[in-house]
Design an enzyme around this catalytic site. Sequence first.
Site, short mmCIF file in Angstrom:
data_model
loop_
_atom_site.label_atom_id
_atom_site.label_comp_id
_atom_site.label_asym_id
_atom_site.label_seq_id
_atom_site.Cartn_x
_atom_site.Cartn_y
_atom_site.Cartn_z
CB SER A 62 28.80 6.23 41.94
OG SER A 62 29.88 5.72 41.19
CE LYS A 65 32.99 7.08 43.27
NZ LYS A 65 32.19 6.23 42.40
CB SER A 122 31.28 9.94 40.32
OG SER A 122 30.80 8.79 40.97
CE LYS A 224 29.06 10.34 43.56
NZ LYS A 224 28.65 10.08 42.17
#
Length: 497
Positions: A62, A65, A122, A224
């Site tokens: 992730s 992202k 997320s 993140k």
Amino acid sequence: MIAFLRRGFFAVLALSLVLGANVRPIEAQSQESSRYAAIVIDAATGEVLFARHADSRRYPASLTKMMTLYLTFEALSQGKANLNDVLTISPRAASQPPSKLGLAAGQTITLDNAMRATAVRSANDMALAIGEHIGGSEARFTNMMTMKAEQLGMTQTRYVTANGLPDARQLTSARDQAILARAIMRDFPQYYSYFGLHDWAYNGRTYRNTNGLLPTGRGYDGMKTGYTNASGYNLAASAVRDGRRLITIVLGGRSTASRNAHVAELMDTGFEVERRRGQGERIQVAQTFFEQRGFGIGGESASGDAPIAYASIRDDEDGEAAGSTAVAYTAAPAPTVLPTRVAPSPSERAASQRAAATDQAAGQTASQTAASTTPRAPHNVTASLNGAPSNAAIAPSTTPRRATPPPAREPARTTARTPAGRWAVQVGAFREEKVANDWLVEVNRRFRTQFASAERNVQTAGDWYRSRFVGLTESAAKTACEALAERRVTCMVIGPD
């Protein structure tokens, strides 16, 4: 005789169990190191303080992202998208596996809320919906992501999904993720705070950020998390302490807890390097400082470029309840030749070339003096780009700016008045003059009392437009910036030239 043999058998069995207990952590450590990679950089200068397998190919999960949102920030800044845009969820977006927001096909959500869901929750479905909105389709959007990665100097990165769900073709490296993290802060400081939202409320439910370091009170203000079975536990983190900002990337952790602990230890060590340098201690090679404290040294049985198996994700994107809390990140010695700088973007290289040309024209008459009195860089990338002095007071931001106001609002420039002082407060730097003007109007609306005696002014600095309130006294400027900081609005006090 039989009794003697029996005692000998149990003795050997007991010894084998003891030896087995001692060997198992080493095996687990070797399995860990085949996915592990890390890097620590100074966000303002780009200096690499520590690197381990930083250029080895890994799965981003992730962390993907971050690029999804980078391209969204770019579209917003270019006027190609608006925070109030309404996204209709496609059947493909609705079918994405968790972690997700869970909207059904045909339901709608604003771009702003989709971005928050992507940064905080997320949400795989929202990341894909954003990609379809910005790029027209996920395939086109991921091509845009890969092209942008190339432009930024991310040499090991390729994207084929907008949300980071498993695909053997989607690869990156720890260094590339550090480049991207720094680019987000440098190119879109007005949107960076999306990554620092502690929580987000939507449809009667509150979602907590998957980054467990944010609420620790140690200067962490964003970035993140990521997890798939193939990637392990990933984390991109940034923190500010004592006027310095560091970025740390860890890929391939064994659990949320051990990854967070390792990132915290790397951050603490990096800030110790900065503190000692600030006190006059000569630490020319920060990597050695890290290795003296046990980071990046020791044995391993797997190469840093060992192939990684394809696997599916867990239902919990960041696996909050999974795994051991132990930290086991030792590996073979780092390479002898280490780069000392993260590759700048083309725009940054162009700015550096212009600055170099100006210095050459001026004759660089003060070069010897500068060598002995080099100022420390500001702790914030935004401040560094805006030419902040070394003693500039900067307040961090963790709340996104409002959407661009409608044209009917008051103009940014007002009738000139006699200035009360020569101090200023800068509240942002933008690529478009209109955005800079609109943000001044919005800040003035929200903090009318603090800027009652100030004038709104947009100053040009290369390709950037600085939003400033000018004509303040020193005390008024500092008081105003403190008020903005309490509301988590980024600001910077600027003294007289």
